[in-house]
Design a protein around this motif. Structure first.
Motif, mmCIF file in Angstrom:
data_model
loop_
_atom_site.group_PDB
_atom_site.id
_atom_site.type_symbol
_atom_site.label_atom_id
_atom_site.label_comp_id
_atom_site.label_asym_id
_atom_site.label_seq_id
_atom_site.Cartn_x
_atom_site.Cartn_y
_atom_site.Cartn_z
ATOM 1 N N TRP A 1 0.848 -1.188 0.000
ATOM 2 C CA TRP A 1 0.000 0.000 0.000
ATOM 3 C C TRP A 1 0.885 1.239 0.000
ATOM 4 O O TRP A 1 1.787 1.369 0.823
ATOM 5 C CB TRP A 1 -0.894 0.029 1.239
ATOM 6 C CG TRP A 1 -2.046 -0.896 1.166
ATOM 7 C CD1 TRP A 1 -3.335 -0.565 0.858
ATOM 8 C CD2 TRP A 1 -2.052 -2.313 1.409
ATOM 9 N NE1 TRP A 1 -4.127 -1.687 0.884
ATOM 10 C CE2 TRP A 1 -3.370 -2.772 1.219
ATOM 11 C CE3 TRP A 1 -1.062 -3.231 1.752
ATOM 12 C CZ2 TRP A 1 -3.721 -4.101 1.375
ATOM 13 C CZ3 TRP A 1 -1.406 -4.560 1.899
ATOM 14 C CH2 TRP A 1 -2.717 -4.989 1.714
ATOM 15 N N GLU B 1 -9.132 0.715 7.264
ATOM 16 C CA GLU B 1 -9.471 -0.138 6.114
ATOM 17 C C GLU B 1 -8.215 -0.738 5.499
ATOM 18 O O GLU B 1 -8.226 -1.874 5.029
ATOM 19 C CB GLU B 1 -10.234 0.656 5.049
ATOM 20 C CG GLU B 1 -11.563 1.209 5.510
ATOM 21 C CD GLU B 1 -11.417 2.542 6.265
ATOM 22 O OE1 GLU B 1 -10.360 3.213 6.171
ATOM 23 O OE2 GLU B 1 -12.365 2.900 6.968
ATOM 24 N N TRP B 2 -7.124 0.026 5.447
ATOM 25 C CA TRP B 2 -5.879 -0.487 4.890
ATOM 26 C C TRP B 2 -5.332 -1.604 5.773
ATOM 27 O O TRP B 2 -4.865 -2.630 5.270
ATOM 28 C CB TRP B 2 -4.835 0.606 4.776
ATOM 29 C CG TRP B 2 -5.128 1.737 3.856
ATOM 30 C CD1 TRP B 2 -6.331 2.085 3.308
ATOM 31 C CD2 TRP B 2 -4.189 2.702 3.391
ATOM 32 N NE1 TRP B 2 -6.193 3.205 2.541
ATOM 33 C CE2 TRP B 2 -4.884 3.608 2.574
ATOM 34 C CE3 TRP B 2 -2.843 2.896 3.616
ATOM 35 C CZ2 TRP B 2 -4.253 4.678 1.959
ATOM 36 C CZ3 TRP B 2 -2.217 3.964 2.993
ATOM 37 C CH2 TRP B 2 -2.915 4.843 2.166
ATOM 38 N N THR C 1 -7.002 -3.535 7.873
ATOM 39 C CA THR C 1 -7.883 -4.698 7.750
ATOM 40 C C THR C 1 -7.612 -5.434 6.442
ATOM 41 O O THR C 1 -7.511 -6.670 6.426
ATOM 42 C CB THR C 1 -9.364 -4.267 7.820
ATOM 43 O OG1 THR C 1 -9.596 -3.633 9.075
ATOM 44 C CG2 THR C 1 -10.291 -5.449 7.654
ATOM 45 N N ALA C 2 -7.461 -4.684 5.348
ATOM 46 C CA ALA C 2 -7.175 -5.304 4.050
ATOM 47 C C ALA C 2 -5.840 -6.045 4.088
ATOM 48 O O ALA C 2 -5.712 -7.146 3.532
ATOM 49 C CB ALA C 2 -7.180 -4.247 2.950
ATOM 50 N N LEU D 1 -6.268 -9.293 6.003
ATOM 51 C CA LEU D 1 -6.987 -10.275 5.177
ATOM 52 C C LEU D 1 -6.089 -10.803 4.059
ATOM 53 O O LEU D 1 -6.118 -11.996 3.736
ATOM 54 C CB LEU D 1 -8.257 -9.661 4.598
ATOM 55 C CG LEU D 1 -9.361 -9.375 5.613
ATOM 56 C CD1 LEU D 1 -10.499 -8.585 4.961
ATOM 57 C CD2 LEU D 1 -9.889 -10.665 6.216
ATOM 58 N N ALA D 2 -5.280 -9.910 3.473
ATOM 59 C CA ALA D 2 -4.344 -10.337 2.423
ATOM 60 C C ALA D 2 -3.346 -11.342 2.996
ATOM 61 O O ALA D 2 -3.060 -12.370 2.378
ATOM 62 C CB ALA D 2 -3.621 -9.126 1.832
ATOM 63 N N LEU E 1 -6.475 -7.426 -5.574
ATOM 64 C CA LEU E 1 -6.359 -6.271 -4.685
ATOM 65 C C LEU E 1 -5.616 -5.109 -5.345
ATOM 66 O O LEU E 1 -5.719 -3.976 -4.904
ATOM 67 C CB LEU E 1 -5.620 -6.652 -3.401
ATOM 68 C CG LEU E 1 -6.319 -7.639 -2.478
ATOM 69 C CD1 LEU E 1 -5.381 -8.028 -1.334
ATOM 70 C CD2 LEU E 1 -7.593 -7.030 -1.933
#
Length: 111
Positions: free
Chosen positions: A20, A55-56, A58-59, A62-63, A76
């Protein structure tokens, strides 16, 4: 904070890594804020956890779980690294995955 630039690239040690970036300039400079691999989630540079959007984080979590399970996380990516750059500090990034898909469609039409 604006929408991040997200890339998914393959590394020798960790396999696929999701990164990110704050914006396209940060991506061009290879200055990610957060990354996820099958090994875990890392925060990079001089950034505090509370400065990153939830959100980043959490993403990224999950990733990491998806990569650990062997799943494909290429969906993604908001941007795609087209080539291995001779200068790793300046990867070549196209504008969006939709534009990349349009480019692939155009190539298929030429065949």
């Amino acid at each position: 904070m604006p929408e991040p630039v997200v890339t998914v690239t393959h590394t020798i040690m960790d396999g696929p890594v999701v990164r990110w970036y704050r914006d396209l300039t940060a991506a061009e400079l290879n200055s990610c804020l957060l990354s996820a691999s099958r090994t875990g989630v890392m925060i990079h540079g001089e950034v505090y956890l509370h400065d990153l959007p939830a959100e980043w984080i959490t993403a990224a979590e999950l990733a990491h779980k998806s990569l650990k399970a062997g799943a494909d996380v290429s969906g993604l990516a908001t941007h795609v690294v087209l080539t291995d750059s001779a200068d790793p500090a300046r990867p070549e990034l196209p504008p969006t995955r939709d534009q990349f898909a349009a480019l692939l469609d155009a190539i298929k039409e030429d065949r």
